[in-house]
Design a protein around this motif. Structure first.
Motif, PDB file in Angstrom:
ATOM      1  N   LYS A   1      -5.480   8.758  -7.080  1.00 17.61           N
ATOM      2  CA  LYS A   1      -4.514   7.677  -6.880  1.00 17.61           C
ATOM      3  C   LYS A   1      -4.779   6.953  -5.572  1.00 17.61           C
ATOM      4  CE  LYS A   1       0.442   6.680  -6.800  1.00 17.61           C
ATOM      5  NZ  LYS A   1       1.807   7.271  -6.894  1.00 17.61           N
TER       6      LYS A   1
ATOM      7  N   VAL B   1      -5.669   2.912  -5.033  1.00 19.51           N
ATOM      8  CA  VAL B   1      -4.911   1.997  -4.174  1.00 19.51           C
ATOM      9  C   VAL B   1      -5.825   1.379  -3.122  1.00 19.51           C
ATOM     10  CG1 VAL B   1      -3.019   1.848  -2.512  1.00 19.51           C
ATOM     11  CG2 VAL B   1      -2.752   3.219  -4.584  1.00 19.51           C
TER      12      VAL B   1
ATOM     13  N   THR C   1       4.005   1.585  -0.803  1.00 17.64           N
ATOM     14  CA  THR C   1       4.820   1.710  -2.010  1.00 17.64           C
ATOM     15  C   THR C   1       4.051   2.446  -3.095  1.00 17.64           C
ATOM     16  OG1 THR C   1       6.084  -0.287  -1.525  1.00 17.64           O
ATOM     17  CG2 THR C   1       6.013   0.426  -3.826  1.00 17.64           C
ATOM     18  N   LYS C   2       2.771   2.146  -3.202  1.00 14.00           N
ATOM     19  CA  LYS C   2       1.929   2.770  -4.223  1.00 14.00           C
ATOM     20  C   LYS C   2       1.391   4.127  -3.778  1.00 14.00           C
ATOM     21  CE  LYS C   2       0.568  -1.781  -5.924  1.00 14.00           C
ATOM     22  NZ  LYS C   2      -0.502  -2.786  -5.977  1.00 14.00           N
ATOM     23  N   TYR C   3       1.257   4.293  -2.460  1.00 15.25           N
ATOM     24  CA  TYR C   3       0.736   5.565  -1.948  1.00 15.25           C
ATOM     25  C   TYR C   3       1.492   5.929  -0.665  1.00 15.25           C
ATOM     26  CZ  TYR C   3      -2.441   9.416  -1.328  1.00 15.25           C
ATOM     27  OH  TYR C   3      -2.952  10.688  -1.214  1.00 15.25           O
TER      28      TYR C   3
ATOM     29  N   TYR D   1       0.837  -1.199   0.000  1.00 15.10           N
ATOM     30  CA  TYR D   1       0.000   0.000   0.000  1.00 15.10           C
ATOM     31  C   TYR D   1       0.876   1.254   0.000  1.00 15.10           C
ATOM     32  CZ  TYR D   1      -4.403   2.489   1.003  1.00 15.10           C
ATOM     33  OH  TYR D   1      -5.518   3.287   0.932  1.00 15.10           O
TER      34      TYR D   1
END
Length: 264
Positions: free
Chosen positions: A198, A202, A43-45, A41
């Protein structure tokens, strides 16, 4: 304090929201699946690591205000999650040792940890209710074993209502609790919202992973939880803008919103 029942089975292969948040907050009560989900999570946000801290700091500041400025000595913490540091009873009993606190959660693992984190002060009390927060009769009947239901109670619902997918059900839960506590009680409530597109993407991916989903809701919607109540200053605002202090950190306007309100 009542001795909890140890859960017979625990599926550690599926991430659990309470354990993921515990991992994000620097706790120790998580498994590999929770760490993997939390890392994926963030890493993406990456801003998620700030948001969870803002949520926790909001709880600390609001509960402190209720105990110190409003004189509250009874607290019902609904959807408590796994304990880390500065839990509700620890905060309020440092201010007023005679305070009484009841935690509510549907997960026996959470309540095992509540039991393990230590006893109340001698002057006060700390206990828990094993119940789904939607079963408000069970919640309040259980709380009545420790709290005096004829005296004001601070109902604390910190960032857990997103786990109730249906909006009407979430709103109804809050209104039933508010209707059952005495005049002069308080509602302390917060709810996460998506910071941007974004973030929403996520979160949707996380919800579809098999983990317990969390529904983001906009502040224009969640303000309805406080209808008919008397919001204290600064009102219903983003987490870091609720009476910030030296530990509040940076401001993320759309991370989550909350407020404290007196029940007439």
């Amino acid at each position: 304090m009542t001795e909890p029942t140890k859960p017979d089975e625990l599926d550690v292969s599926v991430p659990h929201s309470a354990r993921v948040w515990n991992y994000w907050l620097g706790g120790k009560d998580w498994f590999a699946a929770d760490k993997a989900a939390g890392d994926a999570y963030c890493t993406k946000y990456p801003d998620m690591k700030y948001m969870v801290r803002e949520s926790r700091h909001f709880l600390v500041r609001t509960v402190t205000h209720l105990a110190r400025e409003c004189g509250m000595r009874q607290f019902l913490d609904v959807g408590a999650g796994l304990p880390t540091a500065n839990n509700t009873h620890e905060i309020v009993q440092r201010i007023a040792p005679e305070s009484r606190v009841v935690y509510v959660d549907h997960d026996p693992l959470v309540l095992l940890h509540v039991h393990a984190m230590g006893d109340s002060t001698l002057e006060g009390a700390m206990d828990y209710v094993l119940a789904d927060m939607r079963d408000t009769d069970l919640v309040l009947d259980g709380a009545a074993k420790t709290l005096d239901m004829s005296r004001p109670i601070a109902v604390v619902i910190n960032d857990v209502l997103g786990h109730i997918v249906d909006w009407d059900e979430a709103l109804g839960l809050v209104r039933r609790l508010v209707a059952r506590v005495p005049s002069g009680s308080y509602l302390c409530l917060s709810h996460s919202t998506a910071s941007d597109a974004k973030h929403r993407a996520v979160q949707e991916e996380y919800n579809n992973s098999g983990a317990i989903p969390y529904i983001m809701r906009e502040p224009e919607v969640t303000k309805a939880f406080f209808e008919g109540l008397d919001l204290v200053e600064p009102g219903f605002v983003s987490w870091p803008n609720w009476r910030p202090d030296a530990n509040t950190g940076r401001t993320t306007e759309r991370a989550g919103w909350g407020g404290v309100a007196r029940i007439p």
